[in-house]
Design an enzyme around this catalytic site. Structure first.
Site, PDB file in Angstrom:
ATOM      1  N   ALA A 193     -34.976  10.915 -18.972  1.00 55.19           N
ATOM      2  CA  ALA A 193     -36.226  11.421 -19.534  1.00 55.19           C
ATOM      3  C   ALA A 193     -36.525  12.804 -18.966  1.00 55.19           C
ATOM      4  O   ALA A 193     -36.607  12.990 -17.755  1.00 55.19           O
ATOM      5  CB  ALA A 193     -37.367  10.455 -19.214  1.00 55.19           C
ATOM      6  N   TYR A 234     -45.348   5.954 -22.300  1.00 51.75           N
ATOM      7  CA  TYR A 234     -45.519   7.389 -22.169  1.00 51.75           C
ATOM      8  C   TYR A 234     -46.260   7.936 -23.396  1.00 51.75           C
ATOM      9  O   TYR A 234     -46.673   7.189 -24.275  1.00 51.75           O
ATOM     10  CB  TYR A 234     -44.171   8.050 -21.905  1.00 51.75           C
ATOM     11  CG  TYR A 234     -43.528   7.515 -20.631  1.00 51.75           C
ATOM     12  CD1 TYR A 234     -44.240   7.536 -19.431  1.00 51.75           C
ATOM     13  CD2 TYR A 234     -42.257   6.953 -20.625  1.00 51.75           C
ATOM     14  CE1 TYR A 234     -43.689   7.025 -18.254  1.00 51.75           C
ATOM     15  CE2 TYR A 234     -41.705   6.438 -19.457  1.00 51.75           C
ATOM     16  CZ  TYR A 234     -42.425   6.467 -18.281  1.00 51.75           C
ATOM     17  OH  TYR A 234     -41.891   5.950 -17.126  1.00 51.75           O
ATOM     18  N   ARG A 281     -36.401   6.615 -29.010  1.00 54.61           N
ATOM     19  CA  ARG A 281     -36.479   5.328 -28.309  1.00 54.61           C
ATOM     20  C   ARG A 281     -37.900   4.813 -28.464  1.00 54.61           C
ATOM     21  O   ARG A 281     -38.864   5.544 -28.238  1.00 54.61           O
ATOM     22  CB  ARG A 281     -36.122   5.457 -26.839  1.00 54.61           C
ATOM     23  CG  ARG A 281     -36.389   4.155 -26.057  1.00 54.61           C
ATOM     24  CD  ARG A 281     -35.857   4.177 -24.653  1.00 54.61           C
ATOM     25  NE  ARG A 281     -34.466   3.775 -24.630  1.00 54.61           N
ATOM     26  CZ  ARG A 281     -33.825   3.408 -23.516  1.00 54.61           C
ATOM     27  NH1 ARG A 281     -34.443   3.413 -22.346  1.00 54.61           N
ATOM     28  NH2 ARG A 281     -32.572   3.035 -23.560  1.00 54.61           N
ATOM     29  N   LEU A 307     -30.422  -5.455 -20.264  1.00 49.96           N
ATOM     30  CA  LEU A 307     -29.624  -6.536 -19.673  1.00 49.96           C
ATOM     31  C   LEU A 307     -28.408  -6.883 -20.527  1.00 49.96           C
ATOM     32  O   LEU A 307     -28.097  -8.042 -20.772  1.00 49.96           O
ATOM     33  CB  LEU A 307     -30.495  -7.767 -19.425  1.00 49.96           C
ATOM     34  CG  LEU A 307     -31.551  -7.588 -18.317  1.00 49.96           C
ATOM     35  CD1 LEU A 307     -32.330  -8.881 -18.107  1.00 49.96           C
ATOM     36  CD2 LEU A 307     -30.914  -7.150 -17.006  1.00 49.96           C
TER      37      LEU A 307
END
Length: 370
Positions: free
Chosen positions: A57, A184, A232, A303
């Site tokens: 980022a 964010y 994203r 994961l």
């Protein structure tokens, strides 16, 4: 043939496989500029076997950083430092490896300590800075109360995203990813949990999407067609009444209409006390639904650790790509070992070729011992 190691066109950018290194904050920059840490880190990732390495980022303005150590692309000094680190990474990259950058603004979650310093909001003696958001709502108790962006602030932030995207294109990044996840700034506009505005930038879902889409449209207009563009998104906030996968699928459909090439389906980050049901591939169903409803090239993350797990995600059509973060920190040669496990071929650096499983039987002995 392995699905994970099949080629993919990410918009205008050809990729030799479906493995992506997800952006991972390193908190090791100097006023936004990359340091020697980034050089070694990016060079390591460049040899991982992933087709696309996405840089962490990267703040589009100084006050858009999460911490004092976050990477930025808001100054000429930032741009020069990234050019140096990117050149080093490209020099050692495996054939076909491409590089992307995630452009971000931390919004109300800015002005915090590095994680290993506590991760809390910066105190008065720690050189804090003002934070901004869609509304004057702090992320959690004890956090800075952000300034609600006015029209001038919204235009300033949009211009900062455009300027950073233009710098990224000038640096030669193959892909640019806009950060609309993890609480964010752009995510906080999408969410009814954090966006309580009653003007054209808030209210119903369409108006909550308006500012993130305005940024996306401005970036698309400013970036050459040869650069892949994506987003994203946190496709679930894991809180009742929060932004969810159905809205994320609508966002993906609108991004596709703007000319965007991909979406990465993450989750969480905007509600401090959310109960997130983590487990192997726990976000894959979010990616699958977005892909089915939007038709936009979709990336699964979270994961994903085992090569056979990653292979199944792509082979079933749950996602077009898989992104790995901590798995690659743990095993910087994850792609090499995945290729061995799935019967695929990678061209290794000649200096390291003797470590391949086919040329060094000791590798099999190590695996047997485990």
């Amino acid at each position: 043939m392995s699905a994970l190691f099949s080629p993919l066109a990410l918009g205008p950018v050809p990729l030799p496989n479906r493995i992506v290194v997800a952006p991972m904050c390193q908190y090791s920059a100097d006023d936004g500029s990359a340091t020697d840490w980034h050089i070694q880190h990016w060079m390591t990732l460049a040899m991982s076997g992933a087709a696309l390495v996405v840089v962490e980022a990267t703040g589009v303005e100084r006050r858009g950083r999460i911490t004092h150590g976050c990477l930025g692309l808001y100054s000429d000094a930032n741009e020069r430092s990234i050019a140096r680190a990117l050149a080093a990474a490209r020099a050692v990259a495996l054939p076909g490896t491409r590089f992307g950058i995630q452009l971000a603004h931390a919004g109300r979650k800015a002005s915090t300590q590095r994680p290993w310093e506590g991760g809390r909001p910066l105190g008065p003696d720690q050189d804090p800075w003002p934070t901004v958001g869609p509304s004057a709502l702090p992320f959690d108790s004890g956090w800075h109360t952000p300034e609600a962006l006015d029209e001038a602030g919204i235009e300033r932030v949009k211009a900062a995203f455009v300027a950073a995207a233009q710098r990224a294109a000038r640096l030669g990044f193959d892909a640019i990813e806009l950060h609309m996840a993890h609480g964010y700034l752009l995510h906080s506009f999408l969410s009814p949990l954090s966006n309580r505005r009653d003007d054209r930038w808030g209210g119903d879902a369409e108006r909550r999407r308006a500012f993130p889409l305005a940024v996306a449209r401005a970036v698309r207009d400013a970036v050459p067609e040869g650069v892949a563009l994506g987003v994203r998104v946190s496709a679930s906030e894991w809180v009742e009444g929060g932004f969810g996968v159905e809205e994320a699928a609508v966002l993906a459909t609108e991004l596709k209409a703007l000319g965007f090439d991909f979406i990465c389906a993450s989750s969480g980050g905007n509600a401090a006390h959310a109960r997130i049901p983590t487990g192997p591939g726990y976000q894959v169903p979010l990616a699958r639904e977005i892909r089915q409803k939007s038709g936009l090239t979709t990336r699964a993350v979270g994961l994903i650790v085992d090569p056979h797990q990653a292979e199944g995600i792509v082979a079933r059509g749950d996602a077009d790509q898989v992104a790995l973060a901590r798995a690659v920190l743990d095993d910087p040669r994850w792609g090499w070992h995945a290729a061995d496990a799935l019967g695929a071929e990678l061209t290794l650096p000649p200096q390291y070729a003797r470590a391949g499983v086919k040329t060094w039987p000791g590798r099999k002995l190590l695996e047997a011992a485990e």
